[in-house]
Scaffold this motif. Structure first.
Motif, PDB file in Angstrom:
ATOM      1  N   ASP A 132       2.953 -12.712 -13.839  1.00 51.34           N
ATOM      2  CA  ASP A 132       2.931 -13.648 -12.706  1.00 51.34           C
ATOM      3  C   ASP A 132       3.215 -12.931 -11.391  1.00 51.34           C
ATOM      4  OD1 ASP A 132       5.657 -13.338 -13.579  1.00 51.34           O
ATOM      5  OD2 ASP A 132       6.201 -15.134 -12.438  1.00 51.34           O
ATOM      6  N   GLU A 133       4.000 -11.849 -11.434  1.00 46.17           N
ATOM      7  CA  GLU A 133       4.239 -11.060 -10.223  1.00 46.17           C
ATOM      8  C   GLU A 133       2.968 -10.336  -9.794  1.00 46.17           C
ATOM      9  OE1 GLU A 133       8.942  -9.913 -10.383  1.00 46.17           O
ATOM     10  OE2 GLU A 133       7.592  -8.722 -11.635  1.00 46.17           O
ATOM     11  N   CYS A 134       2.243  -9.780 -10.757  1.00 49.60           N
ATOM     12  CA  CYS A 134       0.967  -9.115 -10.445  1.00 49.60           C
ATOM     13  C   CYS A 134      -0.011 -10.100  -9.836  1.00 49.60           C
ATOM     14  CB  CYS A 134       0.368  -8.483 -11.702  1.00 49.60           C
ATOM     15  SG  CYS A 134       1.250  -7.028 -12.296  1.00 49.60           S
ATOM     16  N   GLU A 135      -0.084 -11.290 -10.398  1.00 46.08           N
ATOM     17  CA  GLU A 135      -0.994 -12.311  -9.871  1.00 46.08           C
ATOM     18  C   GLU A 135      -0.600 -12.712  -8.455  1.00 46.08           C
ATOM     19  OE1 GLU A 135      -2.463 -16.863 -10.841  1.00 46.08           O
ATOM     20  OE2 GLU A 135      -1.313 -15.781 -12.349  1.00 46.08           O
ATOM     21  N   THR A 136       0.696 -12.904  -8.228  1.00 44.12           N
ATOM     22  CA  THR A 136       1.179 -13.277  -6.892  1.00 44.12           C
ATOM     23  C   THR A 136       0.859 -12.191  -5.877  1.00 44.12           C
ATOM     24  OG1 THR A 136       2.959 -14.674  -7.750  1.00 44.12           O
ATOM     25  CG2 THR A 136       3.269 -13.778  -5.541  1.00 44.12           C
ATOM     26  N   LEU A 137       1.131 -10.942  -6.220  1.00 44.07           N
ATOM     27  CA  LEU A 137       0.891  -9.844  -5.279  1.00 44.07           C
ATOM     28  C   LEU A 137      -0.601  -9.645  -5.020  1.00 44.07           C
ATOM     29  CD1 LEU A 137       3.619  -7.275  -6.375  1.00 44.07           C
ATOM     30  CD2 LEU A 137       3.676  -8.879  -4.452  1.00 44.07           C
ATOM     31  N   ALA A 138      -1.423  -9.834  -6.039  1.00 45.94           N
ATOM     32  CA  ALA A 138      -2.871  -9.723  -5.840  1.00 45.94           C
ATOM     33  C   ALA A 138      -3.351 -10.796  -4.864  1.00 45.94           C
ATOM     34  CB  ALA A 138      -3.603  -9.845  -7.175  1.00 45.94           C
ATOM     35  N   LYS A 139      -2.891 -12.013  -5.039  1.00 50.03           N
ATOM     36  CA  LYS A 139      -3.275 -13.094  -4.129  1.00 50.03           C
ATOM     37  C   LYS A 139      -2.752 -12.821  -2.719  1.00 50.03           C
ATOM     38  CE  LYS A 139      -3.720 -16.735  -7.567  1.00 50.03           C
ATOM     39  NZ  LYS A 139      -3.174 -18.006  -8.073  1.00 50.03           N
ATOM     40  N   PHE A 140      -1.549 -12.270  -2.626  1.00 54.27           N
ATOM     41  CA  PHE A 140      -0.954 -11.939  -1.331  1.00 54.27           C
ATOM     42  C   PHE A 140      -1.805 -10.900  -0.600  1.00 54.27           C
ATOM     43  CE2 PHE A 140       1.740  -9.521   1.489  1.00 54.27           C
ATOM     44  CZ  PHE A 140       2.519 -10.484   2.120  1.00 54.27           C
ATOM     45  N   ILE A 141      -2.146  -9.818  -1.298  1.00 48.89           N
ATOM     46  CA  ILE A 141      -2.927  -8.741  -0.672  1.00 48.89           C
ATOM     47  C   ILE A 141      -4.323  -9.242  -0.304  1.00 48.89           C
ATOM     48  CG2 ILE A 141      -3.998  -6.479  -1.024  1.00 48.89           C
ATOM     49  CD1 ILE A 141      -1.609  -5.825  -2.888  1.00 48.89           C
ATOM     50  N   GLN A 142      -4.972  -9.940  -1.227  1.00 49.57           N
ATOM     51  CA  GLN A 142      -6.321 -10.434  -0.956  1.00 49.57           C
ATOM     52  C   GLN A 142      -6.302 -11.385   0.230  1.00 49.57           C
ATOM     53  OE1 GLN A 142      -7.744 -13.694  -1.472  1.00 49.57           O
ATOM     54  NE2 GLN A 142      -9.903 -13.153  -1.432  1.00 49.57           N
TER      55      GLN A 142
ATOM     56  N   SER B 260       0.834  -1.197   0.000  1.00 50.87           N
ATOM     57  CA  SER B 260       0.000   0.000   0.000  1.00 50.87           C
ATOM     58  C   SER B 260       0.874   1.254   0.000  1.00 50.87           C
ATOM     59  CB  SER B 260      -0.927   0.001   1.212  1.00 50.87           C
ATOM     60  OG  SER B 260      -1.691   1.179   1.253  1.00 50.87           O
ATOM     61  N   PHE B 261       1.906   1.250   0.803  1.00 52.63           N
ATOM     62  CA  PHE B 261       2.873   2.347   0.877  1.00 52.63           C
ATOM     63  C   PHE B 261       3.490   2.623  -0.497  1.00 52.63           C
ATOM     64  CE2 PHE B 261       7.464   3.312   1.598  1.00 52.63           C
ATOM     65  CZ  PHE B 261       7.349   4.541   2.224  1.00 52.63           C
ATOM     66  N   LEU B 262       3.708   1.551  -1.266  1.00 53.65           N
ATOM     67  CA  LEU B 262       4.327   1.664  -2.585  1.00 53.65           C
ATOM     68  C   LEU B 262       3.314   1.894  -3.707  1.00 53.65           C
ATOM     69  CD1 LEU B 262       6.952  -1.173  -2.139  1.00 53.65           C
ATOM     70  CD2 LEU B 262       7.419   1.289  -2.292  1.00 53.65           C
ATOM     71  N   GLY B 263       2.027   1.989  -3.343  1.00 58.26           N
ATOM     72  CA  GLY B 263       1.008   2.348  -4.318  1.00 58.26           C
ATOM     73  C   GLY B 263       0.313   1.196  -5.002  1.00 58.26           C
ATOM     74  N   LEU B 264       0.297   0.010  -4.364  1.00 58.87           N
ATOM     75  CA  LEU B 264      -0.385  -1.137  -4.951  1.00 58.87           C
ATOM     76  C   LEU B 264      -1.476  -1.638  -4.020  1.00 58.87           C
ATOM     77  CD1 LEU B 264       2.658  -3.145  -6.348  1.00 58.87           C
ATOM     78  CD2 LEU B 264       1.048  -1.733  -7.638  1.00 58.87           C
ATOM     79  N   GLY B 265      -2.563  -2.105  -4.610  1.00 62.05           N
ATOM     80  CA  GLY B 265      -3.673  -2.643  -3.834  1.00 62.05           C
ATOM     81  C   GLY B 265      -4.362  -3.756  -4.585  1.00 62.05           C
ATOM     82  N   TYR B 266      -5.433  -4.251  -4.010  1.00 64.80           N
ATOM     83  CA  TYR B 266      -6.204  -5.354  -4.582  1.00 64.80           C
ATOM     84  C   TYR B 266      -7.515  -4.823  -5.150  1.00 64.80           C
ATOM     85  CZ  TYR B 266      -8.843  -9.702  -4.890  1.00 64.80           C
ATOM     86  OH  TYR B 266      -9.586 -10.757  -5.332  1.00 64.80           O
ATOM     87  N   ASP B 267      -7.806  -5.183  -6.385  1.00 67.64           N
ATOM     88  CA  ASP B 267      -9.043  -4.778  -7.045  1.00 67.64           C
ATOM     89  C   ASP B 267     -10.072  -5.895  -6.913  1.00 67.64           C
ATOM     90  OD1 ASP B 267     -11.080  -3.952  -8.715  1.00 67.64           O
ATOM     91  OD2 ASP B 267      -9.740  -3.375 -10.352  1.00 67.64           O
ATOM     92  N   ARG B 268     -11.025  -5.702  -6.016  1.00 71.90           N
ATOM     93  CA  ARG B 268     -12.050  -6.735  -5.788  1.00 71.90           C
ATOM     94  C   ARG B 268     -12.910  -6.968  -7.019  1.00 71.90           C
ATOM     95  NH1 ARG B 268     -14.384  -4.804  -0.085  1.00 71.90           N
ATOM     96  NH2 ARG B 268     -13.717  -2.839  -0.938  1.00 71.90           N
ATOM     97  N   ALA B 269     -13.055  -5.972  -7.861  1.00 71.12           N
ATOM     98  CA  ALA B 269     -13.915  -6.105  -9.039  1.00 71.12           C
ATOM     99  C   ALA B 269     -13.385  -7.145 -10.024  1.00 71.12           C
ATOM    100  CB  ALA B 269     -14.073  -4.757  -9.738  1.00 71.12           C
ATOM    101  N   ASN B 270     -12.067  -7.160 -10.209  1.00 74.15           N
ATOM    102  CA  ASN B 270     -11.510  -8.117 -11.177  1.00 74.15           C
ATOM    103  C   ASN B 270     -10.549  -9.129 -10.548  1.00 74.15           C
ATOM    104  OD1 ASN B 270      -8.974  -6.938 -10.915  1.00 74.15           O
ATOM    105  ND2 ASN B 270      -9.123  -5.769 -12.801  1.00 74.15           N
ATOM    106  N   GLY B 271     -10.349  -9.050  -9.238  1.00 73.95           N
ATOM    107  CA  GLY B 271      -9.485 -10.011  -8.561  1.00 73.95           C
ATOM    108  C   GLY B 271      -8.016  -9.850  -8.880  1.00 73.95           C
ATOM    109  N   GLY B 272      -7.626  -8.658  -9.308  1.00 66.50           N
ATOM    110  CA  GLY B 272      -6.241  -8.427  -9.700  1.00 66.50           C
ATOM    111  C   GLY B 272      -5.585  -7.313  -8.916  1.00 66.50           C
TER     112      GLY B 272
END
Length: 109
Positions: A56-66, A9-21
């Motif tokens: 694959d990094e985006c997918e991993t981080l999305a799963k991590f945050i979710q 979050s500090f680095l500007g990334l989050g989880y998009d519940r609408a698309n799961g990414g």
């Protein structure tokens, strides 16, 4: 897990519940009012450019945050999150790398 979620979050990334990414999360002011959240630019860094991350990094981080959101907010079993040990182990080096890339103070001398 919580620290990794906060760093993303500090680095500007989050989880998009609408698309799961993964999504850019650069807001300093939530819809309900002002916030005092500190983000990377506040301390001389920059936000992560999501387009520089591999798919694959985006997918991993999305799963991590979710998973962090689900597991920590409710502390429940069976909450349908995908934060497995392999996801956790893949996410940590990605988080550390982007932290060093985006925050000059975090770089090794």
């Amino acid at each position: 897990m919580v620290s990794g979620r906060i760093l993303l979050s500090f680095l500007g990334l989050g989880y998009d519940r609408a698309n799961g990414g993964l999504k850019e999360d650069r807001e300093h002011t939530p819809r309900s009012g002002p916030t005092d959240d500190v983000k990377a630019p506040d301390v001389g860094g920059r936000f992560v450019d999501r387009s520089t991350l591999a798919a694959d990094e985006c997918e991993t981080l999305a799963k991590f945050i979710q998973g962090a959101n689900k597991a920590c907010a409710h502390f429940t079993i069976g909450s349908q999150h995908e934060l497995t040990v392999p996801i956790f182990r893949r996410a940590v080096p990605i988080i550390l790398r982007i932290l060093c890339d985006c925050l000059p103070l975090a770089q090794k001398p």
